[in-house]
Design an enzyme around this catalytic site. Sequence first.
Site, PDB file in Angstrom:
ATOM      1  N   CYS A  34      64.639  25.842  -7.773  1.00 57.05           N
ATOM      2  CA  CYS A  34      63.755  26.487  -6.812  1.00 57.05           C
ATOM      3  C   CYS A  34      63.295  27.825  -7.357  1.00 57.05           C
ATOM      4  CB  CYS A  34      64.507  26.721  -5.531  1.00 57.05           C
ATOM      5  SG  CYS A  34      65.601  25.375  -5.107  1.00 57.05           S
ATOM      6  N   ARG A  59      57.746  26.006  -9.226  1.00 56.67           N
ATOM      7  CA  ARG A  59      59.163  25.674  -9.427  1.00 56.67           C
ATOM      8  C   ARG A  59      59.683  24.700  -8.383  1.00 56.67           C
ATOM      9  NH1 ARG A  59      61.828  29.686 -12.760  1.00 56.67           N
ATOM     10  NH2 ARG A  59      63.766  28.778 -12.074  1.00 56.67           N
ATOM     11  N   ASN A 135      69.368  29.152  -5.826  1.00 58.72           N
ATOM     12  CA  ASN A 135      68.833  28.202  -6.797  1.00 58.72           C
ATOM     13  C   ASN A 135      70.006  27.711  -7.616  1.00 58.72           C
ATOM     14  OD1 ASN A 135      67.426  26.832  -8.787  1.00 58.72           O
ATOM     15  ND2 ASN A 135      66.792  28.679  -9.879  1.00 58.72           N
ATOM     16  N   GLY A 136      70.276  26.402  -7.583  1.00 61.96           N
ATOM     17  CA  GLY A 136      71.402  25.860  -8.340  1.00 61.96           C
ATOM     18  C   GLY A 136      72.148  24.827  -7.512  1.00 61.96           C
ATOM     19  N   GLU A 516      53.344  11.640 -25.833  1.00 61.27           N
ATOM     20  CA  GLU A 516      52.880  12.768 -25.020  1.00 61.27           C
ATOM     21  C   GLU A 516      51.695  12.354 -24.126  1.00 61.27           C
ATOM     22  OE1 GLU A 516      53.976  15.428 -24.074  1.00 61.27           O
ATOM     23  OE2 GLU A 516      52.322  16.747 -23.554  1.00 61.27           O
ATOM     24  N   LYS A 520      51.766  12.626 -20.084  1.00 65.92           N
ATOM     25  CA  LYS A 520      50.776  13.398 -19.326  1.00 65.92           C
ATOM     26  C   LYS A 520      50.147  12.530 -18.238  1.00 65.92           C
ATOM     27  CE  LYS A 520      51.517  16.676 -19.995  1.00 65.92           C
ATOM     28  NZ  LYS A 520      52.449  17.137 -21.000  1.00 65.92           N
ATOM     29  N   GLU A 523      52.709  11.679 -15.350  1.00 66.89           N
ATOM     30  CA  GLU A 523      53.187  12.745 -14.470  1.00 66.89           C
ATOM     31  C   GLU A 523      52.116  13.288 -13.531  1.00 66.89           C
ATOM     32  OE1 GLU A 523      54.960  16.299 -16.171  1.00 66.89           O
ATOM     33  OE2 GLU A 523      53.649  16.221 -17.890  1.00 66.89           O
ATOM     34  N   HIS A 539      56.544  -6.098 -31.310  1.00 70.50           N
ATOM     35  CA  HIS A 539      57.941  -6.446 -31.037  1.00 70.50           C
ATOM     36  C   HIS A 539      58.231  -6.477 -29.537  1.00 70.50           C
ATOM     37  CE1 HIS A 539      58.871  -6.350 -35.282  1.00 70.50           C
ATOM     38  NE2 HIS A 539      58.281  -5.162 -35.367  1.00 70.50           N
ATOM     39  N   LYS A 638      58.285  22.635 -12.393  1.00 66.31           N
ATOM     40  CA  LYS A 638      57.984  23.147 -13.731  1.00 66.31           C
ATOM     41  C   LYS A 638      59.247  23.374 -14.560  1.00 66.31           C
ATOM     42  CE  LYS A 638      55.186  24.920 -16.825  1.00 66.31           C
ATOM     43  NZ  LYS A 638      54.454  23.926 -17.619  1.00 66.31           N
TER      44      LYS A 638
END
Length: 643
Positions: A34, A59, A135-136, A516, A520, A523, A539, A638
Site C-alpha cells: 500500500c 501502489r 503497509n506489510g 516483455e 505488457k 497486464e 514444440h 506498482k
Amino acid sequence: MLKVGPRLLHSIRFRVLMSKYWIIKSSILEAIMCGIIGYSGPRKTSTVLLEGLRRLEYRGYDSAGIAVGGKSCTDGKLQVVKEVGKISALRAAMPADIDGSWGIGHTRWATHGGVTHANAHPHIDNSGKIAVVHNGIIENHTALKTMLQKKGCVFRTETDSEVIPHLIAQYYKGDLAEAVKAAIQNLEGTYGIACIHLDEPGRIVGARNGSPLIVGVGVGEMFLASDITAMVAYTDKVVYLNDGELVDIDEHSYSIIGKDEQKVERTTNQITWELGSIEKGDYPCHMEKEIFEQPESIARALSGRIDAENATAKLGGLNLDRSRLLNVGRVKIIAAGTSWHAGLVGSYLLEQVARIPAQAELASEIRYRNPVVERDSLWFAVSQSGETADSLFAMREVQRKGATVLGICNVVGSTIARESDGGIYVHSGPEIAVASTKAFTSQLAAFYLFTLLSARMRNMSREEGIHFAGALQSVPGMVAETLKARDHVQRIAKKYCRAKDFLFLGRGILYPIALEGALKLKEISYIHAEGCSAGEMKHGPIALISPEVPSVFLVSDDYLREKTISNIREIKARGGPVIVVGVEGDTETAALADEFIPVPKTDPRFYPFSMVVPLQLFAYFCALELGRDVDQPRNLAKSVTVE
Ligand code: M6R
C-alpha cells in the site's frame, strides 16, 4: 494493561510456528502493499493527505482512508474517513467541515477479498484516539488478536493490521513513541507504519521493518510516507529510515531511534525529481507519457557514462576495483517481471559480447532454491522501485552466502539501492504507470554499459568498442524514430484488440522482448498472451494457432533472421495472422506478414531497445481501445512489497 513478557512472546512465536500454514494462508488473504502518508504542519491536513494519496495511488487502489486530529474531532475521537475504491471516491466522501491539523492516510492493495469499507485503513483502537496505517503483513496477527480479545479489545475488521492500534493502546501511558516502541516488539512480519494519538497534537510516530518509510523534511512542516512521490510537491529533502528504526515527528522536527534504542543522526538527501515529472502533462495517461519519454530517459541513463576516448564505459557506483571486475567468472541476475526481462537481455549480451557466462533468474524462485554462490560470481538485483520484496529478499539471501550484489535501480535511496554493494542508477525519472516501460529501456542501457566496460577489459578491441559505444549513443535517436510509428501501431491495435489470445515470438536477444511484449499486453489489456522463443513454437505453442490467434514476431536482420522467417511461414501455413516488428527495408518479411512495423536498421544487438517500443504502444492502444484503466490495471500494484 497488557504485560507481554518474554514468556508470552515466546508462546506467541511458538503458536505462530505451529500454525505456520494458517499464518501463511491468512497472510495471503490480507497481503497488502500500500501507500502511506503522514502530515504535521500548518496546511489543511486533509488536502495534503488526499494529494499525497493521489500520487501514491499506483501502489494500490482498492480502498483509501485518512485519520486526522484537530478542531473537527468534537466527540473525543480522531476523525476517520474511508472509502472503497479510488482516491476520487475518498475525495467525494470527504466532509466539507473536516479540519484536522495533523493526520495519516493510506491507499490499499489487497490480494484476495477483503476490499471493504471496514478493512480500509486507518485502523483505530477501541477508544478511537489511536489511528494506524500499515503497509506489510503481520504474520502473527492471529495469536495477537486472540490475546488482545482476551484483554477486552473489540475487533472490527478482518485485517492483520488492526492488531497494531490495539497493541499500542495496551502500552499507551501518555507517550505515543514509547507505546509504539513496545508494541512493535510483539510484531512478526513486515511493516511500515504511521500512528497518531488524539491527545498528542502534531505528533506522528512511524516504524519500519521490511516496508519502506521516508521522512519528508519541510520548513515548519513534516511528512512521513512510503514513497517520495507523496511529498515531492512540498519538499525536496528526505531522510530514509532503515529496518528496525522508529521515527518520532512533529511539525518542526524528527528524531530517529535505532534498533539499539539509541538516537540515530542521519543527514537529509536532496531529491532531484521535479513535480512535472510525476504529472501527466498533456498526455491522457502516464503510460503514454512514459513511453514517449524514452529517448530522453535512455539518454539520461547513458549520460556521462561513455568514455569515447577509451571506447569503454564509466560506471562510478560499482564499488569494484579493476582486478575484481576482471576476475568475474559468472554473472547472475535476480529480478521480477519486466526487470527480469531486462536481466534476460543483459544475460544474452554479457555472454555474447563480453564472453562472461550469465544467467537471469526469477527472484521469487532463487530465494527458495538454496542458491549456490560461487566465489567469482557477480550478482545483480534489477528493480525499478528497488522495493520489490521478492528481489530484495533474494538479494539478502545471496548476500548472506557471500555474494557481491550490484543494484540496477531507478528509485534513488530505495531499499535495494541502499542494501546492495554498489550499483547503477538508471535515472528514468519517476515511473508512475503500473506497466513498466521507460524503466525497462533504461535498465537495458545499464546492462549495455556494463557489458561494454567488461568486454573492453577482456576480448573487445578498441575498434569494436568504438562501434559498440557509437551504436549505444545512437539508441535515443533510434527510439525517437521508432516512436513515429505511433499511429500505424494504433491502427493495428484497433484491428486486432478483440482477439482473445496472442503469441509473441522472438529468438536470441529478442526472445526476452517477446516475453516483455506478452507481459505488457496481458497486464493492461487483460488479453491472454504468451511469449515464446520462436524456435520453441513447434514444440507446443503452435497447437494454439488458428485464424483467431494473432502472432507478433520480432524479426532481426542477424544470423537468426532466416530461421525466424521459417517460423513465420509455419504459422501462415496454419492460417494464423502475423504481425511483424522488423527492420526497415526488409521487404521479404513485410510481404509475408499481415502487418509490418519497421524499426530503424542498426547493429542487431541493439534491436531490443527499438523493437520493444511498438510492443509497448501495441499493448497501450489495445488497452485504450478496450476501455481499460491503463495506468492502474486491475489486481496489480506498482511496487510489489510483499512476497
Ligand atoms: O520495481 P520492480 O522493477 O522490481 O518491479 C518488478 C515487477 O513487479 C514489475 O516489473 C512488473 O512486472 C511490472 N508491472 C511490469 O510492467
